[in-house]
Write a protein that holds these residues in place. Sequence first.
Motif, PDB file in Angstrom:
ATOM      1  N   LYS A  82     -42.646 -53.230  87.139  1.00 15.82           N
ATOM      2  CA  LYS A  82     -42.673 -51.910  87.754  1.00 15.82           C
ATOM      3  C   LYS A  82     -41.269 -51.307  87.817  1.00 15.82           C
ATOM      4  O   LYS A  82     -41.074 -50.122  87.519  1.00 15.82           O
ATOM      5  CB  LYS A  82     -43.272 -51.999  89.156  1.00 15.82           C
ATOM      6  CG  LYS A  82     -43.379 -50.654  89.858  1.00 15.82           C
ATOM      7  CD  LYS A  82     -44.020 -50.788  91.229  1.00 15.82           C
ATOM      8  CE  LYS A  82     -44.117 -49.434  91.917  1.00 15.82           C
ATOM      9  NZ  LYS A  82     -44.749 -49.541  93.272  1.00 15.82           N
ATOM     10  N   GLU A  83     -40.298 -52.121  88.187  1.00 17.64           N
ATOM     11  CA  GLU A  83     -38.925 -51.631  88.310  1.00 17.64           C
ATOM     12  C   GLU A  83     -38.139 -51.765  87.012  1.00 17.64           C
ATOM     13  O   GLU A  83     -37.018 -51.267  86.909  1.00 17.64           O
ATOM     14  CB  GLU A  83     -38.200 -52.392  89.422  1.00 17.64           C
ATOM     15  CG  GLU A  83     -38.820 -52.203  90.801  1.00 17.64           C
ATOM     16  CD  GLU A  83     -38.076 -52.968  91.876  1.00 17.64           C
ATOM     17  OE1 GLU A  83     -37.030 -53.586  91.550  1.00 17.64           O
ATOM     18  OE2 GLU A  83     -38.525 -52.946  93.032  1.00 17.64           O
ATOM     19  N   LYS A  84     -38.703 -52.458  86.023  1.00 12.45           N
ATOM     20  CA  LYS A  84     -38.043 -52.694  84.740  1.00 12.45           C
ATOM     21  C   LYS A  84     -36.680 -53.371  84.962  1.00 12.45           C
ATOM     22  O   LYS A  84     -35.632 -52.909  84.503  1.00 12.45           O
ATOM     23  CB  LYS A  84     -37.855 -51.383  83.973  1.00 12.45           C
ATOM     24  CG  LYS A  84     -39.138 -50.603  83.728  1.00 12.45           C
ATOM     25  CD  LYS A  84     -40.076 -51.358  82.800  1.00 12.45           C
ATOM     26  CE  LYS A  84     -41.324 -50.547  82.456  1.00 12.45           C
ATOM     27  NZ  LYS A  84     -42.236 -50.324  83.591  1.00 12.45           N
ATOM     28  N   VAL A  85     -36.714 -54.510  85.634  1.00 15.30           N
ATOM     29  CA  VAL A  85     -35.476 -55.197  85.968  1.00 15.30           C
ATOM     30  C   VAL A  85     -35.674 -56.708  85.907  1.00 15.30           C
ATOM     31  O   VAL A  85     -36.737 -57.224  86.274  1.00 15.30           O
ATOM     32  CB  VAL A  85     -34.970 -54.763  87.363  1.00 15.30           C
ATOM     33  CG1 VAL A  85     -35.989 -55.109  88.452  1.00 15.30           C
ATOM     34  CG2 VAL A  85     -33.619 -55.389  87.680  1.00 15.30           C
ATOM     35  N   ASN A  90     -28.616 -65.810  90.827  1.00 14.79           N
ATOM     36  CA  ASN A  90     -27.335 -65.525  91.488  1.00 14.79           C
ATOM     37  C   ASN A  90     -27.209 -64.056  91.911  1.00 14.79           C
ATOM     38  O   ASN A  90     -26.106 -63.571  92.149  1.00 14.79           O
ATOM     39  CB  ASN A  90     -26.177 -65.907  90.572  1.00 14.79           C
ATOM     40  CG  ASN A  90     -26.155 -65.090  89.280  1.00 14.79           C
ATOM     41  OD1 ASN A  90     -27.047 -64.268  89.047  1.00 14.79           O
ATOM     42  ND2 ASN A  90     -25.148 -65.311  88.446  1.00 14.79           N
ATOM     43  N   ASN A  91     -28.358 -63.362  91.975  1.00 14.84           N
ATOM     44  CA  ASN A  91     -28.427 -61.952  92.393  1.00 14.84           C
ATOM     45  C   ASN A  91     -27.898 -60.964  91.363  1.00 14.84           C
ATOM     46  O   ASN A  91     -27.804 -59.764  91.661  1.00 14.84           O
ATOM     47  CB  ASN A  91     -27.681 -61.735  93.724  1.00 14.84           C
ATOM     48  CG  ASN A  91     -28.363 -62.445  94.868  1.00 14.84           C
ATOM     49  OD1 ASN A  91     -29.591 -62.489  94.944  1.00 14.84           O
ATOM     50  ND2 ASN A  91     -27.566 -63.036  95.757  1.00 14.84           N
ATOM     51  N   SER A  92     -27.552 -61.429  90.169  1.00 12.30           N
ATOM     52  CA  SER A  92     -27.237 -60.490  89.095  1.00 12.30           C
ATOM     53  C   SER A  92     -28.535 -59.851  88.598  1.00 12.30           C
ATOM     54  O   SER A  92     -29.606 -60.461  88.680  1.00 12.30           O
ATOM     55  CB  SER A  92     -26.547 -61.213  87.937  1.00 12.30           C
ATOM     56  OG  SER A  92     -25.280 -61.686  88.336  1.00 12.30           O
ATOM     57  N   VAL A  93     -28.434 -58.638  88.084  1.00 16.37           N
ATOM     58  CA  VAL A  93     -29.627 -57.953  87.578  1.00 16.37           C
ATOM     59  C   VAL A  93     -29.319 -57.294  86.240  1.00 16.37           C
ATOM     60  O   VAL A  93     -28.190 -56.838  85.996  1.00 16.37           O
ATOM     61  CB  VAL A  93     -30.161 -56.890  88.567  1.00 16.37           C
ATOM     62  CG1 VAL A  93     -30.579 -57.530  89.871  1.00 16.37           C
ATOM     63  CG2 VAL A  93     -29.139 -55.792  88.797  1.00 16.37           C
ATOM     64  N   ILE A  94     -30.316 -57.264  85.380  1.00 20.21           N
ATOM     65  CA  ILE A  94     -30.283 -56.462  84.155  1.00 20.21           C
ATOM     66  C   ILE A  94     -31.417 -55.463  84.260  1.00 20.21           C
ATOM     67  O   ILE A  94     -32.587 -55.842  84.304  1.00 20.21           O
ATOM     68  CB  ILE A  94     -30.458 -57.316  82.884  1.00 20.21           C
ATOM     69  CG1 ILE A  94     -29.355 -58.367  82.769  1.00 20.21           C
ATOM     70  CG2 ILE A  94     -30.470 -56.418  81.644  1.00 20.21           C
ATOM     71  CD1 ILE A  94     -29.540 -59.299  81.578  1.00 20.21           C
ATOM     72  N   GLU A  95     -31.083 -54.188  84.340  1.00 21.33           N
ATOM     73  CA  GLU A  95     -32.083 -53.139  84.392  1.00 21.33           C
ATOM     74  C   GLU A  95     -32.263 -52.527  83.000  1.00 21.33           C
ATOM     75  O   GLU A  95     -31.341 -52.548  82.171  1.00 21.33           O
ATOM     76  CB  GLU A  95     -31.674 -52.056  85.391  1.00 21.33           C
ATOM     77  CG  GLU A  95     -31.645 -52.551  86.835  1.00 21.33           C
ATOM     78  CD  GLU A  95     -31.409 -51.428  87.829  1.00 21.33           C
ATOM     79  OE1 GLU A  95     -31.763 -50.259  87.502  1.00 21.33           O
ATOM     80  OE2 GLU A  95     -30.863 -51.692  88.905  1.00 21.33           O
TER      81      GLU A  95
END
Length: 465
Positions: A82-85, A90-95
Amino acid sequence: MQIDPPSPKQMQFFEAKTKHIGFGGARGGGKSWAVRTKAKLLSFNYSGIRILIVRRSYKELTNNHINQLRVDLLGIARYNDKEKVLKFFNNSVIEFMYCDNDKDLGRLQGVEYDIIFLDEATQLSEWQMKTITACLRGANNFPKRIYYTMNPGGQGHAYIKRIFIDRKYLPDENPNEYEFIQSLVTDNHILMKMNPDYIKQLEALPEKLKKAWRYGDWDIFEGQFFEDFIDRKTPYLDVDNPRKERRWTHVIDPFEIPPEWPIHRSFDFGYSKPFSVGWWAIDHDGRAYRILEMYGCTKEPNEGVKWTPNKIFEEVYRVEQEHRWLKGKHIYGVADPSIWDASRGESVYETATKAGIYFDPGDNKRIPGWMQMHYRLAFDAEGLPMMYVFSNCKGFIRTIPLLQYSDTRPEDLDTDGEDHIADETRYFCMSRPIKARATKDSKQDYDDPLDMFTETKNTRYSWYS
Protein backbone atom coordinates in the motif's frame (compact mmCIF):
# COMPACT_ATOMS: atom_id res chain seq x y z
CA MET A 1 19.67 -11.72 -11.67
CA GLN A 2 23.35 -10.71 -11.62
CA ILE A 3 25.40 -12.99 -9.36
CA ASP A 4 28.92 -12.27 -10.66
CA PRO A 5 31.07 -9.44 -9.27
CA PRO A 6 30.21 -5.93 -10.47
CA SER A 7 31.88 -4.57 -13.58
CA PRO A 8 34.56 -1.88 -13.23
CA LYS A 9 32.00 0.76 -14.29
CA GLN A 10 29.50 -0.50 -11.71
CA MET A 11 32.23 -0.35 -9.05
CA GLN A 12 32.94 3.22 -10.06
CA PHE A 13 29.23 3.96 -9.64
CA PHE A 14 29.23 2.38 -6.16
CA GLU A 15 32.27 4.40 -5.04
CA ALA A 16 31.22 7.80 -6.44
CA LYS A 17 30.72 10.46 -3.75
CA THR A 18 29.59 13.60 -5.58
CA LYS A 19 26.07 14.90 -5.00
CA HIS A 20 24.88 14.25 -8.59
CA ILE A 21 26.03 10.98 -10.16
CA GLY A 22 25.10 10.02 -13.73
CA PHE A 23 25.48 6.43 -14.87
CA GLY A 24 24.96 4.67 -18.18
CA GLY A 25 24.43 6.57 -21.38
CA ALA A 26 23.61 3.51 -23.53
CA ARG A 27 21.42 0.41 -23.54
CA GLY A 28 22.48 -2.70 -21.62
CA GLY A 29 25.05 -1.07 -19.33
CA GLY A 30 23.84 -2.79 -16.15
CA LYS A 31 22.07 0.24 -14.72
CA SER A 32 19.08 -1.31 -12.92
CA TRP A 33 21.19 -3.91 -11.11
CA ALA A 34 23.57 -1.15 -10.01
CA VAL A 35 20.66 0.88 -8.62
CA ARG A 36 19.25 -2.05 -6.63
CA THR A 37 22.66 -3.06 -5.29
CA LYS A 38 23.66 0.45 -4.25
CA ALA A 39 20.29 0.95 -2.53
CA LYS A 40 20.77 -2.29 -0.54
CA LEU A 41 24.34 -1.39 0.46
CA LEU A 42 23.28 2.04 1.69
CA SER A 43 20.37 0.56 3.65
CA PHE A 44 22.62 -1.96 5.38
CA ASN A 45 25.35 0.57 6.19
CA TYR A 46 23.21 3.48 7.46
CA SER A 47 20.52 2.64 10.01
CA GLY A 48 17.46 4.78 9.47
CA ILE A 49 18.40 6.12 6.03
CA ARG A 50 15.55 7.07 3.68
CA ILE A 51 15.96 6.13 0.01
CA LEU A 52 13.66 6.82 -2.96
CA ILE A 53 13.73 4.92 -6.28
CA VAL A 54 11.79 6.54 -9.15
CA ARG A 55 10.75 5.21 -12.55
CA ARG A 56 8.30 6.69 -15.00
CA SER A 57 5.65 3.95 -14.79
CA TYR A 58 4.49 1.65 -12.02
CA LYS A 59 4.91 -1.37 -14.31
CA GLU A 60 8.58 -0.51 -14.89
CA LEU A 61 9.07 0.12 -11.19
CA THR A 62 7.59 -3.27 -10.32
CA ASN A 63 9.38 -5.29 -12.99
CA ASN A 64 12.78 -3.65 -12.62
CA HIS A 65 13.01 -3.10 -8.88
CA ILE A 66 10.20 -4.04 -6.51
CA ASN A 67 9.83 -7.69 -7.48
CA GLN A 68 13.58 -8.31 -7.53
CA LEU A 69 14.28 -6.51 -4.26
CA ARG A 70 11.49 -8.41 -2.49
CA VAL A 71 13.21 -11.65 -3.47
CA ASP A 72 16.71 -10.42 -2.61
CA LEU A 73 15.64 -9.07 0.80
CA LEU A 74 13.29 -11.84 1.91
CA GLY A 75 13.61 -12.10 5.69
CA ILE A 76 15.66 -8.89 5.85
CA ALA A 77 13.16 -6.23 4.81
CA ARG A 78 9.37 -6.26 4.76
CA TYR A 79 7.46 -4.80 1.82
CA ASN A 80 4.29 -2.75 2.32
CA ASP A 81 2.44 -2.76 -0.98
CA LYS A 82 0.00 0.00 0.00
CA GLU A 83 2.78 2.42 0.90
CA LYS A 84 5.19 1.06 -1.74
CA VAL A 85 8.03 0.83 0.76
CA LEU A 86 10.60 -1.74 1.94
CA LYS A 87 11.34 -1.46 5.69
CA PHE A 88 14.61 -2.94 7.01
CA PHE A 89 15.36 -4.39 10.44
CA ASN A 90 17.57 -1.33 11.15
CA ASN A 91 14.75 1.15 10.32
CA SER A 92 16.18 2.03 6.91
CA VAL A 93 13.57 2.30 4.16
CA ILE A 94 13.51 2.15 0.38
CA GLU A 95 10.44 3.86 -1.04
CA PHE A 96 9.24 3.50 -4.64
CA MET A 97 7.55 6.14 -6.75
CA TYR A 98 6.40 6.34 -10.35
CA CYS A 99 6.04 9.66 -12.17
CA ASP A 100 3.99 9.26 -15.31
CA ASN A 101 2.88 12.92 -15.27
CA ASP A 102 3.16 16.07 -13.16
CA LYS A 103 0.12 15.12 -11.06
CA ASP A 104 2.12 12.28 -9.54
CA LEU A 105 4.46 14.82 -7.94
CA GLY A 106 1.73 15.68 -5.41
CA ARG A 107 2.74 12.63 -3.38
CA LEU A 108 6.02 14.34 -2.47
CA GLN A 109 4.62 17.15 -0.34
CA GLY A 110 6.53 17.45 2.92
CA VAL A 111 8.71 14.34 2.44
CA GLU A 112 12.50 14.16 2.81
CA TYR A 113 15.01 11.66 1.43
CA ASP A 114 18.71 11.12 1.96
CA ILE A 115 19.29 9.28 -1.32
CA ILE A 116 17.28 9.53 -4.56
CA PHE A 117 17.64 7.24 -7.58
CA LEU A 118 16.12 8.49 -10.85
CA ASP A 119 16.24 5.31 -12.92
CA GLU A 120 15.96 6.04 -16.66
CA ALA A 121 16.02 9.73 -15.78
CA THR A 122 15.71 10.92 -19.38
CA GLN A 123 12.15 9.56 -19.46
CA LEU A 124 11.22 12.28 -16.93
CA SER A 125 10.93 15.96 -17.72
CA GLU A 126 13.39 18.51 -16.35
CA TRP A 127 10.61 19.90 -14.14
CA GLN A 128 9.81 16.47 -12.76
CA MET A 129 13.47 15.72 -12.01
CA LYS A 130 14.02 19.04 -10.25
CA THR A 131 10.82 18.70 -8.22
CA ILE A 132 11.75 15.19 -7.06
CA THR A 133 15.37 16.04 -6.24
CA ALA A 134 14.22 19.07 -4.19
CA CYS A 135 13.22 16.45 -1.58
CA LEU A 136 16.89 15.66 -0.93
CA ARG A 137 17.32 17.06 2.54
CA GLY A 138 17.36 16.10 6.22
CA ALA A 139 19.03 17.05 9.51
CA ASN A 140 21.33 14.03 9.86
CA ASN A 141 24.81 12.84 8.93
CA PHE A 142 23.72 10.53 6.14
CA PRO A 143 25.16 11.12 2.66
CA LYS A 144 22.96 13.24 0.40
CA ARG A 145 23.20 12.04 -3.18
CA ILE A 146 21.15 11.82 -6.36
CA TYR A 147 21.85 8.98 -8.79
CA TYR A 148 20.67 9.31 -12.39
CA THR A 149 20.72 6.40 -14.80
CA MET A 150 20.01 7.26 -18.41
CA ASN A 151 20.07 6.55 -22.12
CA PRO A 152 20.11 9.19 -24.87
CA GLY A 153 16.54 10.14 -25.83
CA GLY A 154 13.42 10.88 -23.80
CA GLN A 155 11.85 14.12 -22.69
CA GLY A 156 14.68 14.83 -20.24
CA HIS A 157 17.40 14.34 -22.86
CA ALA A 158 18.41 18.00 -23.16
CA TYR A 159 18.65 18.56 -19.40
CA ILE A 160 20.68 15.41 -18.69
CA LYS A 161 22.95 16.12 -21.67
CA ARG A 162 23.59 19.65 -20.39
CA ILE A 163 24.56 18.73 -16.83
CA PHE A 164 26.45 15.47 -17.45
CA ILE A 165 27.68 15.45 -21.05
CA ASP A 166 28.16 19.09 -22.05
CA ARG A 167 28.82 20.17 -18.43
CA LYS A 168 27.23 23.58 -18.97
CA TYR A 169 26.00 24.87 -15.62
CA LEU A 170 23.75 27.65 -14.39
CA PRO A 171 25.00 30.10 -11.74
CA ASP A 172 23.36 28.11 -8.92
CA GLU A 173 24.85 24.77 -10.10
CA ASN A 174 28.27 23.69 -8.79
CA PRO A 175 30.26 21.80 -11.46
CA ASN A 176 32.19 19.94 -8.75
CA GLU A 177 28.99 18.24 -7.62
CA TYR A 178 28.42 16.42 -10.94
CA GLU A 179 30.07 13.21 -12.14
CA PHE A 180 29.21 11.04 -15.15
CA ILE A 181 30.19 7.38 -15.52
CA GLN A 182 29.55 6.00 -18.99
CA SER A 183 28.65 2.31 -19.14
CA LEU A 184 28.09 0.62 -22.51
CA VAL A 185 26.72 -2.83 -23.23
CA THR A 186 30.29 -4.09 -23.66
CA ASP A 187 31.03 -2.98 -20.07
CA ASN A 188 28.30 -5.31 -18.80
CA HIS A 189 30.18 -8.62 -18.89
CA ILE A 190 27.23 -10.45 -17.29
CA LEU A 191 24.89 -9.50 -20.11
CA MET A 192 27.55 -10.31 -22.70
CA LYS A 193 27.87 -13.80 -21.21
CA MET A 194 24.17 -14.49 -20.62
CA ASN A 195 22.73 -12.85 -23.74
CA PRO A 196 25.43 -12.38 -26.40
CA ASP A 197 22.80 -11.72 -29.09
CA TYR A 198 21.75 -8.47 -27.38
CA ILE A 199 24.63 -6.58 -28.97
CA LYS A 200 23.50 -7.88 -32.38
CA GLN A 201 20.07 -6.35 -31.74
CA LEU A 202 21.71 -2.99 -31.04
CA GLU A 203 23.90 -3.28 -34.14
CA ALA A 204 20.79 -3.88 -36.26
CA LEU A 205 19.21 -0.53 -35.29
CA PRO A 206 19.02 2.41 -37.72
CA GLU A 207 22.26 4.35 -37.74
CA LYS A 208 21.21 7.18 -35.41
CA LEU A 209 19.58 4.92 -32.85
CA LYS A 210 22.57 2.60 -32.99
CA LYS A 211 24.90 5.49 -32.24
CA ALA A 212 22.71 6.51 -29.29
CA TRP A 213 21.80 3.16 -27.73
CA ARG A 214 24.89 1.12 -28.66
CA TYR A 215 27.63 3.75 -28.34
CA GLY A 216 26.04 6.37 -26.07
CA ASP A 217 26.12 9.25 -28.58
CA TRP A 218 24.06 12.18 -27.26
CA ASP A 219 24.37 14.40 -30.36
CA ILE A 220 22.49 12.48 -33.02
CA PHE A 221 18.77 13.17 -32.45
CA GLU A 222 18.27 15.86 -35.07
CA GLY A 223 17.18 16.12 -38.67
CA GLN A 224 15.35 13.48 -40.68
CA PHE A 225 13.51 10.84 -38.63
CA PHE A 226 13.25 8.18 -41.34
CA GLU A 227 16.69 8.58 -42.86
CA ASP A 228 16.56 4.86 -43.62
CA PHE A 229 13.75 5.36 -46.18
CA ILE A 230 15.28 5.28 -49.67
CA ASP A 231 13.49 6.16 -52.91
CA ARG A 232 15.72 5.16 -55.79
CA LYS A 233 14.09 5.18 -59.19
CA THR A 234 13.63 1.56 -60.25
CA PRO A 235 12.24 -0.09 -63.37
CA TYR A 236 9.19 -2.29 -63.47
CA LEU A 237 9.54 -5.18 -61.02
CA ASP A 238 10.25 -8.54 -62.61
CA VAL A 239 7.93 -10.81 -60.62
CA ASP A 240 9.67 -13.91 -61.98
CA ASN A 241 12.98 -12.63 -60.62
CA PRO A 242 11.92 -10.39 -57.70
CA ARG A 243 15.39 -9.95 -56.24
CA LYS A 244 16.85 -8.63 -59.47
CA GLU A 245 15.55 -5.07 -59.55
CA ARG A 246 14.50 -4.07 -56.06
CA ARG A 247 17.72 -3.94 -54.05
CA TRP A 248 18.58 -0.94 -51.86
CA THR A 249 15.29 0.88 -52.44
CA HIS A 250 11.84 0.95 -50.85
CA VAL A 251 9.91 2.43 -53.79
CA ILE A 252 9.13 0.08 -56.65
CA ASP A 253 6.81 0.07 -59.64
CA PRO A 254 3.48 -1.71 -59.06
CA PHE A 255 2.98 -5.32 -60.12
CA GLU A 256 -0.02 -7.63 -60.08
CA ILE A 257 -0.68 -8.92 -56.55
CA PRO A 258 -0.87 -12.73 -56.38
CA PRO A 259 -4.42 -13.67 -55.32
CA GLU A 260 -3.25 -15.72 -52.33
CA TRP A 261 -1.45 -12.80 -50.65
CA PRO A 262 -3.46 -11.45 -47.68
CA ILE A 263 -4.48 -7.79 -47.68
CA HIS A 264 -4.40 -5.43 -44.68
CA ARG A 265 -5.84 -1.95 -44.25
CA SER A 266 -4.53 0.69 -41.83
CA PHE A 267 -6.33 3.92 -40.91
CA ASP A 268 -5.65 7.17 -39.10
CA PHE A 269 -8.39 9.77 -38.69
CA GLY A 270 -7.92 13.34 -37.54
CA TYR A 271 -10.69 15.74 -36.57
CA SER A 272 -9.99 18.78 -38.80
CA LYS A 273 -6.69 17.10 -39.83
CA PRO A 274 -5.76 14.83 -42.72
CA PHE A 275 -6.92 11.23 -42.66
CA SER A 276 -4.97 8.35 -44.16
CA VAL A 277 -5.89 4.88 -45.37
CA GLY A 278 -3.24 2.42 -46.52
CA TRP A 279 -3.66 -1.00 -48.10
CA TRP A 280 -0.90 -3.57 -47.67
CA ALA A 281 -0.23 -6.92 -49.34
CA ILE A 282 1.86 -9.54 -47.51
CA ASP A 283 4.02 -12.00 -49.43
CA HIS A 284 5.03 -15.51 -48.35
CA ASP A 285 8.09 -14.19 -46.47
CA GLY A 286 6.02 -11.74 -44.41
CA ARG A 287 7.27 -8.80 -46.46
CA ALA A 288 4.79 -5.91 -46.67
CA TYR A 289 3.92 -3.96 -49.83
CA ARG A 290 2.02 -0.68 -49.58
CA ILE A 291 -0.04 -1.09 -52.73
CA LEU A 292 -2.73 1.61 -52.46
CA GLU A 293 -3.51 4.63 -50.32
CA MET A 294 -6.20 7.25 -49.81
CA TYR A 295 -5.05 10.45 -48.17
CA GLY A 296 -6.67 13.82 -47.74
CA CYS A 297 -8.01 16.53 -45.48
CA THR A 298 -11.38 16.47 -43.80
CA LYS A 299 -11.98 19.68 -45.71
CA GLU A 300 -10.32 20.27 -49.09
CA PRO A 301 -9.44 23.99 -49.29
CA ASN A 302 -9.69 24.16 -53.09
CA GLU A 303 -12.75 22.05 -53.68
CA GLY A 304 -14.78 22.78 -50.56
CA VAL A 305 -15.27 19.03 -50.10
CA LYS A 306 -15.80 17.94 -46.53
CA TRP A 307 -14.47 14.43 -46.02
CA THR A 308 -16.75 13.35 -43.21
CA PRO A 309 -16.35 9.84 -41.78
CA ASN A 310 -19.39 8.82 -43.82
CA LYS A 311 -17.79 9.97 -47.07
CA ILE A 312 -14.40 8.45 -46.21
CA PHE A 313 -15.80 4.99 -45.52
CA GLU A 314 -18.19 5.08 -48.46
CA GLU A 315 -15.15 5.66 -50.66
CA VAL A 316 -13.11 2.97 -48.88
CA TYR A 317 -15.98 0.51 -49.42
CA ARG A 318 -16.25 1.45 -53.08
CA VAL A 319 -12.52 0.96 -53.67
CA GLU A 320 -12.54 -2.43 -51.95
CA GLN A 321 -15.53 -3.54 -54.00
CA GLU A 322 -14.16 -2.37 -57.35
CA HIS A 323 -10.36 -2.59 -57.36
CA ARG A 324 -9.08 -5.89 -58.75
CA TRP A 325 -6.45 -6.30 -56.02
CA LEU A 326 -9.04 -5.93 -53.25
CA LYS A 327 -12.33 -7.17 -54.70
CA GLY A 328 -13.62 -10.30 -52.98
CA LYS A 329 -10.78 -10.35 -50.44
CA HIS A 330 -11.16 -10.53 -46.64
CA ILE A 331 -9.30 -7.40 -45.53
CA TYR A 332 -7.78 -7.13 -42.06
CA GLY A 333 -8.24 -3.60 -40.73
CA VAL A 334 -6.31 -1.84 -37.94
CA ALA A 335 -6.86 1.74 -36.80
CA ASP A 336 -6.02 4.36 -34.21
CA PRO A 337 -7.83 3.35 -30.97
CA SER A 338 -9.24 6.89 -30.73
CA ILE A 339 -11.83 6.11 -33.42
CA TRP A 340 -13.71 4.06 -30.78
CA ASP A 341 -14.27 7.25 -28.74
CA ALA A 342 -18.01 7.97 -28.59
CA SER A 343 -17.78 11.08 -26.38
CA ARG A 344 -18.78 13.33 -29.31
CA GLY A 345 -21.69 11.14 -30.31
CA GLU A 346 -21.46 8.26 -32.75
CA SER A 347 -17.88 7.03 -32.85
CA VAL A 348 -15.90 6.97 -36.09
CA TYR A 349 -15.71 3.19 -35.74
CA GLU A 350 -19.51 2.90 -35.59
CA THR A 351 -19.71 4.98 -38.77
CA ALA A 352 -17.20 2.63 -40.42
CA THR A 353 -19.15 -0.50 -39.52
CA LYS A 354 -22.35 0.98 -40.98
CA ALA A 355 -20.45 1.27 -44.27
CA GLY A 356 -19.25 -2.32 -44.02
CA ILE A 357 -15.69 -1.40 -43.01
CA TYR A 358 -14.21 -3.05 -39.92
CA PHE A 359 -11.08 -2.47 -37.85
CA ASP A 360 -9.32 -3.81 -34.79
CA PRO A 361 -7.77 -1.27 -32.37
CA GLY A 362 -4.14 -0.65 -33.21
CA ASP A 363 -1.32 -0.73 -30.68
CA ASN A 364 -0.65 2.98 -30.18
CA LYS A 365 2.77 2.77 -28.49
CA ARG A 366 4.88 5.34 -30.31
CA ILE A 367 8.51 4.33 -29.79
CA PRO A 368 7.94 0.57 -30.31
CA GLY A 369 5.84 1.47 -33.37
CA TRP A 370 8.61 3.57 -34.89
CA MET A 371 11.07 0.79 -34.15
CA GLN A 372 8.89 -1.67 -36.05
CA MET A 373 8.90 0.72 -39.01
CA HIS A 374 12.68 0.96 -38.81
CA TYR A 375 12.99 -2.83 -38.64
CA ARG A 376 10.91 -3.17 -41.81
CA LEU A 377 12.79 -0.42 -43.63
CA ALA A 378 16.19 -1.96 -42.81
CA PHE A 379 17.98 -3.67 -45.68
CA ASP A 380 19.45 -7.11 -45.15
CA ALA A 381 22.86 -8.17 -46.47
CA GLU A 382 21.33 -8.67 -49.94
CA GLY A 383 19.76 -5.22 -50.01
CA LEU A 384 16.18 -6.36 -49.41
CA PRO A 385 13.90 -4.63 -46.86
CA MET A 386 10.75 -6.01 -45.24
CA MET A 387 8.63 -3.13 -46.59
CA TYR A 388 8.11 -1.83 -50.10
CA VAL A 389 6.00 1.10 -51.30
CA PHE A 390 4.42 1.14 -54.73
CA SER A 391 5.30 4.29 -56.66
CA ASN A 392 1.60 5.24 -56.91
CA CYS A 393 1.50 5.82 -53.10
CA LYS A 394 2.62 9.43 -53.50
CA GLY A 395 1.48 10.58 -50.06
CA PHE A 396 3.76 8.10 -48.31
CA ILE A 397 6.70 8.91 -50.60
CA ARG A 398 6.25 12.65 -50.05
CA THR A 399 5.58 12.85 -46.31
CA ILE A 400 7.79 10.17 -44.75
CA PRO A 401 11.12 11.81 -45.75
CA LEU A 402 9.96 15.19 -44.37
CA LEU A 403 9.39 14.03 -40.79
CA GLN A 404 11.84 15.32 -38.17
CA TYR A 405 12.95 14.30 -34.69
CA SER A 406 11.08 15.85 -31.77
CA ASP A 407 12.85 18.55 -29.75
CA THR A 408 11.18 17.45 -26.51
CA ARG A 409 11.32 13.67 -26.86
CA PRO A 410 14.28 13.05 -29.13
CA GLU A 411 13.70 9.39 -30.05
CA ASP A 412 10.16 10.28 -31.11
CA LEU A 413 9.17 12.27 -34.17
CA ASP A 414 7.91 15.83 -34.20
CA THR A 415 4.09 15.68 -34.16
CA ASP A 416 3.91 19.13 -35.77
CA GLY A 417 4.95 17.47 -39.02
CA GLU A 418 2.63 15.78 -41.52
CA ASP A 419 2.67 12.49 -39.64
CA HIS A 420 -0.73 10.95 -40.41
CA ILE A 421 0.56 8.41 -42.93
CA ALA A 422 3.40 7.56 -40.54
CA ASP A 423 0.89 6.96 -37.72
CA GLU A 424 -1.29 4.73 -39.87
CA THR A 425 1.79 2.79 -41.03
CA ARG A 426 2.88 2.42 -37.42
CA TYR A 427 -0.45 0.77 -36.50
CA PHE A 428 0.00 -1.68 -39.36
CA CYS A 429 3.58 -2.54 -38.37
CA MET A 430 2.60 -3.09 -34.74
CA SER A 431 -0.12 -5.50 -35.90
CA ARG A 432 2.57 -7.65 -37.56
CA PRO A 433 5.73 -7.09 -35.48
CA ILE A 434 9.03 -8.51 -36.66
CA LYS A 435 12.48 -8.85 -35.11
CA ALA A 436 15.48 -6.74 -36.03
CA ARG A 437 17.58 -8.25 -38.80
CA ALA A 438 21.27 -8.11 -39.61
CA THR A 439 21.96 -5.11 -41.85
CA LYS A 440 24.78 -3.50 -43.74
CA ASP A 441 26.19 0.01 -43.26
CA SER A 442 23.98 2.27 -45.34
CA LYS A 443 26.92 4.47 -46.30
CA GLN A 444 28.44 1.56 -48.18
CA ASP A 445 25.28 0.38 -49.86
CA TYR A 446 23.43 3.41 -51.28
CA ASP A 447 24.78 5.39 -54.22
CA ASP A 448 22.09 8.08 -54.22
CA PRO A 449 20.03 8.19 -51.00
CA LEU A 450 18.85 11.78 -51.40
CA ASP A 451 16.50 11.43 -54.38
CA MET A 452 13.53 10.92 -52.10
CA PHE A 453 10.70 13.14 -53.30
CA THR A 454 7.85 13.04 -55.77
CA GLU A 455 6.39 16.10 -57.40
CA THR A 456 2.75 15.56 -56.40
CA LYS A 457 1.92 17.24 -53.08
CA ASN A 458 -1.86 17.60 -53.04
CA THR A 459 -3.00 14.15 -54.18
CA ARG A 460 -6.13 13.18 -52.29
CA TYR A 461 -5.85 9.52 -53.13
CA SER A 462 -4.14 7.39 -55.75
CA TRP A 463 -4.01 3.81 -56.87
CA TYR A 464 -2.52 1.82 -59.68
CA SER A 465 -5.04 0.55 -62.18
